[in-house]
Design a protein around this motif. Structure first.
Motif, PDB file in Angstrom:
ATOM      1  N   TYR A   1       0.842  -1.197   0.000  1.00  0.00           N
ATOM      2  CA  TYR A   1       0.000   0.000   0.000  1.00  0.00           C
ATOM      3  C   TYR A   1       0.879   1.249   0.000  1.00  0.00           C
ATOM      4  O   TYR A   1       2.078   1.194   0.303  1.00  0.00           O
ATOM      5  CB  TYR A   1      -0.905   0.007   1.236  1.00  0.00           C
ATOM      6  CG  TYR A   1      -0.144   0.027   2.552  1.00  0.00           C
ATOM      7  CD1 TYR A   1       0.120   1.228   3.224  1.00  0.00           C
ATOM      8  CD2 TYR A   1       0.331  -1.154   3.130  1.00  0.00           C
ATOM      9  CE1 TYR A   1       0.820   1.241   4.411  1.00  0.00           C
ATOM     10  CE2 TYR A   1       1.037  -1.151   4.311  1.00  0.00           C
ATOM     11  CZ  TYR A   1       1.277   0.052   4.961  1.00  0.00           C
ATOM     12  OH  TYR A   1       1.983   0.066   6.137  1.00  0.00           O
ATOM     13  N   ILE A   2       0.274   2.385  -0.334  1.00  0.00           N
ATOM     14  CA  ILE A   2       0.956   3.677  -0.275  1.00  0.00           C
ATOM     15  C   ILE A   2       0.642   4.307   1.080  1.00  0.00           C
ATOM     16  O   ILE A   2      -0.528   4.483   1.430  1.00  0.00           O
ATOM     17  CB  ILE A   2       0.476   4.626  -1.405  1.00  0.00           C
ATOM     18  CG1 ILE A   2       0.679   3.977  -2.786  1.00  0.00           C
ATOM     19  CG2 ILE A   2       1.185   5.967  -1.322  1.00  0.00           C
ATOM     20  CD1 ILE A   2       2.115   3.780  -3.169  1.00  0.00           C
ATOM     21  N   ASP A   3       1.688   4.637   1.848  1.00  0.00           N
ATOM     22  CA  ASP A   3       1.445   5.217   3.167  1.00  0.00           C
ATOM     23  C   ASP A   3       1.142   6.714   3.077  1.00  0.00           C
ATOM     24  O   ASP A   3       1.073   7.288   1.981  1.00  0.00           O
ATOM     25  CB  ASP A   3       2.623   4.940   4.112  1.00  0.00           C
ATOM     26  CG  ASP A   3       3.916   5.637   3.683  1.00  0.00           C
ATOM     27  OD1 ASP A   3       3.856   6.601   2.890  1.00  0.00           O
ATOM     28  OD2 ASP A   3       4.988   5.228   4.158  1.00  0.00           O
ATOM     29  N   ALA A   4       0.945   7.353   4.217  1.00  0.00           N
ATOM     30  CA  ALA A   4       0.556   8.769   4.272  1.00  0.00           C
ATOM     31  C   ALA A   4       1.615   9.690   3.682  1.00  0.00           C
ATOM     32  O   ALA A   4       1.322  10.838   3.336  1.00  0.00           O
ATOM     33  CB  ALA A   4       0.258   9.162   5.712  1.00  0.00           C
ATOM     34  N   TRP A   5       2.846   9.212   3.577  1.00  0.00           N
ATOM     35  CA  TRP A   5       3.941  10.011   3.029  1.00  0.00           C
ATOM     36  C   TRP A   5       4.187   9.726   1.550  1.00  0.00           C
ATOM     37  O   TRP A   5       5.152  10.174   0.967  1.00  0.00           O
ATOM     38  CB  TRP A   5       5.218   9.760   3.828  1.00  0.00           C
ATOM     39  CG  TRP A   5       5.093  10.287   5.224  1.00  0.00           C
ATOM     40  CD1 TRP A   5       5.422  11.530   5.685  1.00  0.00           C
ATOM     41  CD2 TRP A   5       4.582   9.570   6.349  1.00  0.00           C
ATOM     42  NE1 TRP A   5       5.130  11.640   7.011  1.00  0.00           N
ATOM     43  CE2 TRP A   5       4.613  10.449   7.466  1.00  0.00           C
ATOM     44  CE3 TRP A   5       4.073   8.285   6.537  1.00  0.00           C
ATOM     45  CZ2 TRP A   5       4.179  10.090   8.729  1.00  0.00           C
ATOM     46  CZ3 TRP A   5       3.634   7.924   7.794  1.00  0.00           C
ATOM     47  CH2 TRP A   5       3.686   8.815   8.869  1.00  0.00           C
ATOM     48  N   GLY A   6       3.285   8.912   0.965  1.00  0.00           N
ATOM     49  CA  GLY A   6       3.395   8.607  -0.456  1.00  0.00           C
ATOM     50  C   GLY A   6       4.421   7.547  -0.783  1.00  0.00           C
ATOM     51  O   GLY A   6       4.796   7.371  -1.948  1.00  0.00           O
ATOM     52  N   LYS A   7       4.862   6.795   0.240  1.00  0.00           N
ATOM     53  CA  LYS A   7       5.861   5.752   0.021  1.00  0.00           C
ATOM     54  C   LYS A   7       5.197   4.378  -0.032  1.00  0.00           C
ATOM     55  O   LYS A   7       4.231   4.108   0.684  1.00  0.00           O
ATOM     56  CB  LYS A   7       6.914   5.779   1.138  1.00  0.00           C
ATOM     57  CG  LYS A   7       7.769   7.024   1.143  1.00  0.00           C
ATOM     58  CD  LYS A   7       8.828   6.946   2.229  1.00  0.00           C
ATOM     59  CE  LYS A   7       9.710   8.181   2.233  1.00  0.00           C
ATOM     60  NZ  LYS A   7      10.730   8.122   3.313  1.00  0.00           N
ATOM     61  N   TRP A   8       5.741   3.533  -0.894  1.00  0.00           N
ATOM     62  CA  TRP A   8       5.224   2.168  -1.033  1.00  0.00           C
ATOM     63  C   TRP A   8       5.686   1.311   0.142  1.00  0.00           C
ATOM     64  O   TRP A   8       6.870   1.275   0.473  1.00  0.00           O
ATOM     65  CB  TRP A   8       5.707   1.549  -2.332  1.00  0.00           C
ATOM     66  CG  TRP A   8       5.327   0.101  -2.493  1.00  0.00           C
ATOM     67  CD1 TRP A   8       6.130  -0.982  -2.289  1.00  0.00           C
ATOM     68  CD2 TRP A   8       4.041  -0.419  -2.857  1.00  0.00           C
ATOM     69  NE1 TRP A   8       5.432  -2.140  -2.524  1.00  0.00           N
ATOM     70  CE2 TRP A   8       4.137  -1.821  -2.862  1.00  0.00           C
ATOM     71  CE3 TRP A   8       2.817   0.175  -3.170  1.00  0.00           C
ATOM     72  CZ2 TRP A   8       3.072  -2.643  -3.181  1.00  0.00           C
ATOM     73  CZ3 TRP A   8       1.745  -0.653  -3.480  1.00  0.00           C
ATOM     74  CH2 TRP A   8       1.884  -2.039  -3.485  1.00  0.00           C
ATOM     75  N   GLN A   9       4.744   0.656   0.786  1.00  0.00           N
ATOM     76  CA  GLN A   9       5.055  -0.236   1.894  1.00  0.00           C
ATOM     77  C   GLN A   9       4.586  -1.646   1.550  1.00  0.00           C
ATOM     78  O   GLN A   9       3.408  -1.857   1.246  1.00  0.00           O
ATOM     79  CB  GLN A   9       4.350   0.231   3.182  1.00  0.00           C
ATOM     80  CG  GLN A   9       4.737   1.615   3.651  1.00  0.00           C
ATOM     81  CD  GLN A   9       6.160   1.683   4.154  1.00  0.00           C
ATOM     82  OE1 GLN A   9       6.785   0.662   4.479  1.00  0.00           O
ATOM     83  NE2 GLN A   9       6.716   2.885   4.218  1.00  0.00           N
TER      84      GLN A   9
END
Length: 206
Positions: A167-175
């Motif tokens: 998923y994409i986290d709140a900071w726009g990074k892929w997790q």
């Protein structure tokens, strides 16, 4: 002196080779942990009292017997009042399977995660290591204890975490999903206390 030293080296290499050969023939799947038994039990009691565990549920085995299970975190679980150190092994998937002109055909894109497998070693008895499958119960399907037996059911297969699951986290990074990120799909709830009765397959390491 040189001959004696060479003999010691030869014996050491031989013992190492025998140990390696033994592991190849009968691999050791026991789960190693750092804490003492008393430390694990104390930590588990604290987690239970504070209700900080990941999941608590009842699982039915292949003989119909019910087991109380608590997954504390990604490292320890309790089953029937015995605590185990565990490590994840595979995810269990199920695809819709149709009978087409007498042949079973799996429907592409219909697969979903319904369970997971793990290796678990008893904290009280480190000689005991088991392989466990926790999964949704498959309606009107045969019972199983091992991955091999489960794989004989049309539509069932096992695999690791998929690279594109995340998923994409709140900071726009892929997790990428962790193992426990699949729990909502597996248990069908975000609640810690699972109302759904799960299925459990169990094998003891020989």
């Amino acid at each position: 002196m040189k001959k004696s030293a060479l003999s010691v080296i030869f014996v050491a290499v031989l013992l190492t080779s025998c140990s390696t050969l033994k592991n190849l023939v009968s691999p050791d799947y026991s789960v190693h942990y750092e804490l003492s038994e008393s430390e694990v039990k104390a930590a588990a009691a604290k987690v239970e009292s504070e209700k900080n565990y990941l999941k608590k549920f009842v699982a039915k085995d292949s003989m119909g017997k019910l087991h109380d299970v608590i997954i504390y975190d990604d490292y320890y679980l309790k089953m029937d009042n015995q605590i185990y150190a565990f490590k994840y092994d595979n995810l269990m998937y199920y695809q819709l399977s149709l009978n087409v002109f007498g042949n079973q055909m799996n429907v592409d894109g219909s697969d979903k995660v319904i369970g997971f497998t793990c290796w678990a070693t008893s904290v009280s008895n480190p000689e005991l290591t088991v392989h466990i499958i926790f999964a949704q119960e498959l309606f009107a399907k045969k019972h199983y204890n091992s991955q091999y037996e489960a794989s004989q059911i049309n539509g069932v297969y096992f695999a690791g975490r998929k690279a594109d699951d995340g998923y994409i986290d709140a900071w726009g990074k892929w997790q990428k999903y962790t193992w426990s990120d699949y729990f909502e799909k597996i248990f069908g709830t975000i609640d810690q206390d699972v109302k759904r009765k799960m299925y459990m397959g169990l094998e003891i390491q020989n």
